[in-house]
Design an enzyme around this catalytic site. Structure first.
Site, PDB file in Angstrom:
ATOM      1  N   TYR A  35       0.830  -1.208   0.000  1.00 34.13           N
ATOM      2  CA  TYR A  35       0.000   0.000   0.000  1.00 34.13           C
ATOM      3  C   TYR A  35       0.868   1.264   0.000  1.00 34.13           C
ATOM      4  CZ  TYR A  35      -3.637   3.245   1.676  1.00 34.13           C
ATOM      5  OH  TYR A  35      -4.511   4.295   1.826  1.00 34.13           O
ATOM      6  N   LYS A  38       0.944   4.079  -2.997  1.00 31.82           N
ATOM      7  CA  LYS A  38       0.557   5.465  -2.734  1.00 31.82           C
ATOM      8  C   LYS A  38       1.708   6.438  -2.967  1.00 31.82           C
ATOM      9  CE  LYS A  38      -3.783   4.885  -1.683  1.00 31.82           C
ATOM     10  NZ  LYS A  38      -4.823   5.320  -2.649  1.00 31.82           N
TER      11      LYS A  38
END
Length: 303
Positions: free
Chosen positions: A155, A159
């Site tokens: 993640y 991002k």
């Protein structure tokens, strides 16, 4: 904010933050394409916007492939005649520490967050350039991508990469009048209620109790609706001169992230050997080493 006549796609908007973004855009006059993999949630979200007097349609498809991206843009054009705004919000979590994370865990998150952002933005930009008149790209990032977060290799990587793409796209698309910005929200959702010290506050909020000021200000976390106004702002003419930026929003806090900058510099004639670096590190660099991970008020984390 008057977004009348504008058409927006919001990926992953069947619930949570994505739904808050879609409802906010519709409230300000935009027609909205709802997207989700959950068919019932997608159609319920679109129906809710229509019932409130807005315009919306649903496209049920998993974000990631070029095929889905084309389907989303075609859905906007077929339903409303054009496309003006894209919000890339769709995402999943597969949290595990590095040594337990599988290839499948890594690939699934990268596919939805990173490839999904790339394919959807590429398709939207093709439409914007064909239409003329510019457009608005709003990519949803995360503080985890800016600072790192334990158990979120996949993640955090996705991002961080999204913000990198935003800066590149801002350069590439400026002449076409297309702005590209990242929003890094913090809100009480299924993704944040897994954080131990936040969980009790999210449960209290579900019972209708207000969040304490330290959460809304110092942590910068509130409801999904608290994080939605920035999307309408960035979609509007008021933000026409803003591009290539990463903004943080949540609770009562709005903030602007800096771009990475050199924090300490030294020079050595003839280049740097390992011994040269070791000899200079303490004086030239040690005082400028930065922390990693989100930093929260100590009294909250200690509980």
């Amino acid at each position: 904010m008057d977004l009348s006549g504008k058409v927006a796609i919001v990926t992953g908007s069947g619930r949570g933050l994505g739904l808050a973004y879609a409802e906010e855009l519709a409230r300000n006059g935009a027609a909205v394409v709802i997207n989700d993999v959950d068919e019932a949630a997608a159609h319920a979200a679109a129906a809710g916007i229509v019932a409130a007097g807005g315009r919306a349609t649903a496209v049920v498809a998993p974000v990631g492939t070029a095929e889905t991206a084309r389907k989303l843009v075609a859905g906007a054009v077929e339903a409303f005649g054009r496309l003006d705004v894209l919000v890339t919000n769709a995402g999943i979590l597969r949290d595990k520490v590095l040594w337990k994370m599988t290839d499948e865990d890594f690939d699934a998150v990268i596919d939805v967050h990173l490839r999904g952002t790339f394919t959807c933005v590429r398709e939207a930009v093709l439409r914007f350039r064909e239409q003329g008149g510019g457009g608005r790209i709003i990519c949803i990032g995360s503080p985890a991508g800016q600072r790192g977060n334990f158990g979120q290799t996949n993640y955090s990587a996705a991002k961080a990469a999204i913000v990198g793409m935003v800066r590149t796209w801002a350069l590439e698309l400026q002449r076409a009048g297309i702005t590209v910005n990242a929003v890094c929200p913090v809100a009480a959702t299924a993704m944040t209620e897994t954080i131990p010290f936040l969980a009790p506050h999210i449960e209290s909020m579900k019972r209708g109790e207000p969040l304490p000021a330290v959460i809304r200000r110092e942590v910068g976390m509130g409801t999904p609706e608290d994080a939605a106004g920035i999307v309408s702002f960035l979609a509007s003419e008021a933000a026409a001169g803003i591009t290539g930026q990463a903004l943080s929003v949540g609770g009562d806090r709005l903030a602007l992230w800096s771009h990475p900058q050199l924090t300490a510099t030294a020079f050595h004639d003839g280049g740097w050997s390992a011994d040269d670096i070791a000899g200079s590190w303490g004086e030239a660099f040690a005082g400028s080493v930065e922390s990693v991970g989100e930093e929260f008020p100590a009294e909250l984390v200690a509980k």
